[in-house]
Design a protein around this motif. Structure first.
Motif, PDB file in Angstrom:
ATOM      1  N   ARG A 207      16.904  21.000  27.301  1.00 50.46           N
ATOM      2  CA  ARG A 207      18.233  21.505  27.649  1.00 50.46           C
ATOM      3  C   ARG A 207      18.636  22.494  26.564  1.00 50.46           C
ATOM      4  N   VAL A 208      18.906  23.716  26.967  1.00 45.20           N
ATOM      5  CA  VAL A 208      19.203  24.796  26.036  1.00 45.20           C
ATOM      6  C   VAL A 208      20.713  24.982  25.927  1.00 45.20           C
ATOM      7  N   ASN A 209      21.217  25.021  24.698  1.00 48.11           N
ATOM      8  CA  ASN A 209      22.620  25.298  24.439  1.00 48.11           C
ATOM      9  C   ASN A 209      22.681  26.559  23.579  1.00 48.11           C
ATOM     10  N   VAL A 210      22.844  27.699  24.243  1.00 53.88           N
ATOM     11  CA  VAL A 210      22.827  28.991  23.562  1.00 53.88           C
ATOM     12  C   VAL A 210      23.983  29.098  22.576  1.00 53.88           C
ATOM     13  N   GLU A 211      25.170  28.594  22.950  1.00 51.49           N
ATOM     14  CA  GLU A 211      26.344  28.690  22.075  1.00 51.49           C
ATOM     15  C   GLU A 211      26.116  27.999  20.738  1.00 51.49           C
ATOM     16  N   ARG A 212      25.405  26.894  20.749  1.00 56.24           N
ATOM     17  CA  ARG A 212      25.137  26.143  19.517  1.00 56.24           C
ATOM     18  C   ARG A 212      23.789  26.515  18.899  1.00 56.24           C
ATOM     19  N   ASN A 213      23.046  27.433  19.557  1.00 56.32           N
ATOM     20  CA  ASN A 213      21.706  27.828  19.120  1.00 56.32           C
ATOM     21  C   ASN A 213      20.809  26.604  18.941  1.00 56.32           C
ATOM     22  N   LEU A 214      20.821  25.733  19.947  1.00 58.89           N
ATOM     23  CA  LEU A 214      20.114  24.460  19.851  1.00 58.89           C
ATOM     24  C   LEU A 214      19.428  24.130  21.172  1.00 58.89           C
ATOM     25  N   VAL A 215      18.230  23.582  21.074  1.00 61.89           N
ATOM     26  CA  VAL A 215      17.505  23.084  22.232  1.00 61.89           C
ATOM     27  C   VAL A 215      17.208  21.616  21.987  1.00 61.89           C
ATOM     28  N   SER A 216      17.597  20.777  22.929  1.00 65.42           N
ATOM     29  CA  SER A 216      17.279  19.358  22.871  1.00 65.42           C
ATOM     30  C   SER A 216      16.070  19.131  23.764  1.00 65.42           C
TER      31      SER A 216
ATOM     32  N   PHE B 231      26.815  16.327  25.673  1.00 71.55           N
ATOM     33  CA  PHE B 231      25.728  15.653  26.385  1.00 71.55           C
ATOM     34  C   PHE B 231      25.495  16.218  27.784  1.00 71.55           C
ATOM     35  N   GLY B 232      24.255  16.302  28.124  1.00 70.42           N
ATOM     36  CA  GLY B 232      23.822  16.703  29.453  1.00 70.42           C
ATOM     37  C   GLY B 232      22.332  16.490  29.550  1.00 70.42           C
ATOM     38  N   THR B 233      21.795  16.664  30.731  1.00 67.32           N
ATOM     39  CA  THR B 233      20.358  16.566  30.922  1.00 67.32           C
ATOM     40  C   THR B 233      19.878  17.757  31.737  1.00 67.32           C
ATOM     41  N   ALA B 234      18.604  18.018  31.638  1.00 64.52           N
ATOM     42  CA  ALA B 234      17.963  19.045  32.455  1.00 64.52           C
ATOM     43  C   ALA B 234      16.681  18.425  32.984  1.00 64.52           C
ATOM     44  N   PHE B 235      16.357  18.753  34.225  1.00 67.01           N
ATOM     45  CA  PHE B 235      15.175  18.134  34.827  1.00 67.01           C
ATOM     46  C   PHE B 235      14.561  19.063  35.858  1.00 67.01           C
TER      47      PHE B 235
ATOM     48  N   ALA C  84      11.462  28.306  35.353  1.00 66.30           N
ATOM     49  CA  ALA C  84      12.859  28.274  34.899  1.00 66.30           C
ATOM     50  C   ALA C  84      13.811  28.089  36.080  1.00 66.30           C
ATOM     51  N   ASP C  85      13.456  28.633  37.231  1.00 68.43           N
ATOM     52  CA  ASP C  85      14.294  28.495  38.423  1.00 68.43           C
ATOM     53  C   ASP C  85      14.214  27.092  39.023  1.00 68.43           C
ATOM     54  N   GLN C  86      13.264  26.277  38.556  1.00 70.57           N
ATOM     55  CA  GLN C  86      13.125  24.892  39.026  1.00 70.57           C
ATOM     56  C   GLN C  86      13.912  23.909  38.157  1.00 70.57           C
ATOM     57  N   VAL C  87      14.519  24.397  37.091  1.00 73.08           N
ATOM     58  CA  VAL C  87      15.242  23.523  36.167  1.00 73.08           C
ATOM     59  C   VAL C  87      16.671  23.339  36.649  1.00 73.08           C
ATOM     60  N   GLN C  88      17.065  22.093  36.800  1.00 72.78           N
ATOM     61  CA  GLN C  88      18.435  21.741  37.168  1.00 72.78           C
ATOM     62  C   GLN C  88      19.129  21.203  35.925  1.00 72.78           C
ATOM     63  N   ASP C  89      20.250  21.777  35.574  1.00 69.61           N
ATOM     64  CA  ASP C  89      21.011  21.332  34.414  1.00 69.61           C
ATOM     65  C   ASP C  89      22.183  20.488  34.890  1.00 69.61           C
ATOM     66  N   TYR C  90      22.400  19.362  34.233  1.00 73.86           N
ATOM     67  CA  TYR C  90      23.534  18.506  34.559  1.00 73.86           C
ATOM     68  C   TYR C  90      24.345  18.276  33.296  1.00 73.86           C
ATOM     69  N   ALA C  91      25.561  18.777  33.275  1.00 71.45           N
ATOM     70  CA  ALA C  91      26.490  18.557  32.164  1.00 71.45           C
ATOM     71  C   ALA C  91      27.397  17.399  32.551  1.00 71.45           C
ATOM     72  N   LEU C  92      27.376  16.345  31.770  1.00 67.85           N
ATOM     73  CA  LEU C  92      28.186  15.172  32.063  1.00 67.85           C
ATOM     74  C   LEU C  92      29.666  15.523  31.937  1.00 67.85           C
ATOM     75  N   PRO C  93      30.449  15.329  33.010  1.00 76.56           N
ATOM     76  CA  PRO C  93      31.881  15.644  32.937  1.00 76.56           C
ATOM     77  C   PRO C  93      32.565  14.850  31.817  1.00 76.56           C
ATOM     78  N   GLY C  94      33.361  15.541  31.034  1.00 75.66           N
ATOM     79  CA  GLY C  94      34.099  14.901  29.953  1.00 75.66           C
ATOM     80  C   GLY C  94      33.331  14.788  28.649  1.00 75.66           C
ATOM     81  N   ALA C  95      32.032  15.051  28.665  1.00 74.22           N
ATOM     82  CA  ALA C  95      31.242  14.968  27.435  1.00 74.22           C
ATOM     83  C   ALA C  95      31.286  16.314  26.718  1.00 74.22           C
ATOM     84  N   GLN C  96      31.408  16.267  25.412  1.00 75.27           N
ATOM     85  CA  GLN C  96      31.484  17.507  24.649  1.00 75.27           C
ATOM     86  C   GLN C  96      30.142  18.245  24.641  1.00 75.27           C
TER      87      GLN C  96
END
Length: 195
Positions: free
Chosen positions: A102-111, A88-92, A74-86
């Motif tokens: 990519r985990v979005n806790v607020e939306r209770n969703l994992v992509s 979209f983002g990536t994790a790698f 988990a400490d090796q995961v880098q999250d990138y949130a695209l500026p200006g996107a509501q």
């Protein structure tokens, strides 16, 4: 490929219980598992998924966040949130660069990028989305449904008119579709036209 004098590098099969889906990155430093059934799976042709994955389209599986957990790295995961996107983002993985969930806790969703799965999610894609933004050099084949943008919401799903009426929340306004002369541009809520 054999024609280039190469052979496949086999990976050890992953044994998981029937109600668990497992996945990992290319180097194996990051691994995860998800309990529960997937909510949906789409091939996304939006420019963000294409650029973020370096491919003709993204293959994304969506799960509820409550069933997701990192097994290692988990400490090796880098999250990138695209500026200006509501959303979209990536994790790698920081070591190998492979896309990971990519985990979005607020939306209770994992992509979950489907290419990172080590076991069968028990679902096949529901269709192609954002086909109006697809790469001009890519032809979609097969019989899966194709949607110009997002597919219509199912009855009773979050923010559908029926569920909003029950909760007394006004449904979201539908934004006008972009003109045909600007197929690669999308309109995001309260932010104007964006590429």
């Amino acid at each position: 490929p054999p024609e280039f004098g190469m052979s496949a590098t086999p990976r050890e099969p992953v044994a998981v219980p029937a109600d668990v889906t497992a996945g990992s990155c290319l180097c194996g430093d990051v691994a995860y598992e998800i309990t529960g059934t997937p909510l949906r799976m789409y091939y996304c042709h939006c420019s963000r998924c294409r650029q973020g994955r370096g491919a003709a389209h993204g293959a994304n599986v969506f799960y509820q966040a409550a069933g997701f957990r990192w097994i290692r790295g988990a400490d090796q995961v880098q999250d990138y949130a695209l500026p200006g996107a509501q959303f979209f983002g990536t994790a790698f993985c920081r070591r190998c660069g492979s896309e990971v969930p990519r985990v979005n806790v607020e939306r209770n969703l994992v992509s979950v990028p489907a290419g990172s799965l080590d076991s069968d999610p028990g679902m096949t894609p529901n269709g192609h989305i954002f086909v109006d933004s697809k790469a001009p050099w890519f032809d979609i084949t097969g019989d899966l449904p194709q949607f110009a943008a997002m597919p219509p919401r199912r009855s009773g799903s979050r923010s559908s008119p029926a569920s909003c009426a029950r909760r007394r929340i006004p449904p979201r306004r539908r934004l006008p579709r972009p003109r045909a002369s600007m197929p690669r541009w999308t309109r995001s809520r309260n932010r104007g036209w964006r590429n």
